[in-house]
Design a protein around this motif. Sequence first.
Motif, mmCIF file in Angstrom:
data_model
loop_
_atom_site.group_PDB
_atom_site.id
_atom_site.type_symbol
_atom_site.label_atom_id
_atom_site.label_comp_id
_atom_site.label_asym_id
_atom_site.label_seq_id
_atom_site.Cartn_x
_atom_site.Cartn_y
_atom_site.Cartn_z
ATOM 1 N N SER A 281 24.245 -15.932 -29.843
ATOM 2 C CA SER A 281 24.907 -14.725 -30.331
ATOM 3 C C SER A 281 26.430 -14.843 -30.269
ATOM 4 O O SER A 281 27.134 -14.354 -31.160
ATOM 5 N N ASN B 9 27.397 -6.140 -37.096
ATOM 6 C CA ASN B 9 27.663 -5.033 -36.177
ATOM 7 C C ASN B 9 29.033 -5.175 -35.529
ATOM 8 O O ASN B 9 29.244 -4.776 -34.374
ATOM 9 N N SER C 185 20.052 -6.787 -33.384
ATOM 10 C CA SER C 185 19.722 -6.779 -31.950
ATOM 11 C C SER C 185 20.163 -8.109 -31.349
ATOM 12 O O SER C 185 19.520 -9.138 -31.556
ATOM 13 N N GLU C 186 21.243 -8.063 -30.603
ATOM 14 C CA GLU C 186 21.786 -9.286 -30.018
ATOM 15 C C GLU C 186 20.814 -9.913 -29.028
ATOM 16 O O GLU C 186 20.630 -11.133 -29.001
ATOM 17 N N SER C 187 20.142 -9.076 -28.218
ATOM 18 C CA SER C 187 19.203 -9.596 -27.219
ATOM 19 C C SER C 187 17.984 -10.228 -27.881
ATOM 20 O O SER C 187 17.500 -11.285 -27.453
ATOM 21 N N ALA C 188 17.481 -9.590 -28.949
ATOM 22 C CA ALA C 188 16.327 -10.138 -29.657
ATOM 23 C C ALA C 188 16.684 -11.460 -30.329
ATOM 24 O O ALA C 188 15.875 -12.394 -30.352
#
Length: 370
Positions: free
Chosen positions: A240, A79, A229-232
């Motif tokens: 990350s 991304n 999904s960076e948070s996931a």
Amino acid sequence: MKKFDKDRLILGLAGPVLALVVAFLLTSVVLLLSDRNPFEPYRLMAEQLEFTDVQVLIVNQTGIYYLAALAVAIGFRMNLFNIGVDGQYRLAVMLAAVVGAAVELPGPLHILLIVFVAMAVGAFWAGIAGVLKTTRGVSEVVSTIMLNAIATSLIAWLILPKNLGVQPPGSNDLTTGEIAESGWFPGLDMGQGGFIYGFTFVAFALGIVYWFVLNRTRFGFDLRATGASESAAQASGVDSRRMILTAMLISGAMAGLAGMPMLLGQTHTYSLSFPVGVGFTAIGIALLGRNNPIGILFASLLFAFLDKTAEGLGLAGYEKELATIMQGLIVIAVVVSYEIVRQYGLRRQQQKVGEELAAQARKNKEEVAA
């Protein structure tokens, strides 16, 4: 399960096919508006495939585009929008050529040194954007655009005769000096048609490595997960920031390799006439190929075909810029067609879920009635 795979395959192919159809139709409209035959240019371009030298040019250009597009695709899978591939590629090939011309080593070692320098420079230049993003939150789009401009000016300064450049006698061109024959990468001789760069085959092999790393290793899974999904990814224990920096470094290293087919196989030096814009073309190729190594290969082949057959259009009275127009229309059509296909895929998925729920409800009702 098989039906799902079939639907996914159809949806995966629908985007690029729709983009190509739309691009060719729009190009035909442009020809019609200029009172030209809307089909003649395609025939002229296809006829040039009969000549071996054109085939060789297309294959060689495909290898260059393939490496640059893989560099872009690595960022996309994370991304990240690495617009700086062009600057990374040019600065890497220029400094690699300087080092290659300055030393003489046994063949394999000489080639490996040049390749290593190119990868290191490309990774370093992309790493600047990676560090800015992970430490200061600077968008990689902004930083890589600026780094492209800086790379252009830096190359222009470094290649001056008073610095690292050489001006051949009787020429206005500036070069980095010629690499000794021990640093030439052997190619496949096609007789009078020329020869295919040996590094082109390395490029295609790197496509296999790209697929394997992304789809069969933990690192590839972490990279794709962080991109999705960076948070996931962080919740599952993935760093990350480290993944972002690593992805930029790998993308830059791959970008540095994009100039190796031509440097080691043909020019054996870097000069002001070395191709520019490769990195920007690679963005469209990666988009058309959907970041898949096989898709990128066919997209690279298409763009190389358009590039190398455009000269024939000029000889036939057509503007060779038609090929550039077609490439631009393909990029625009890709964005639109992929969104259309994505929306259709979502509706199709919702419809399938609804059908499955309805079928399960009917089954439960029948069981209760029985």
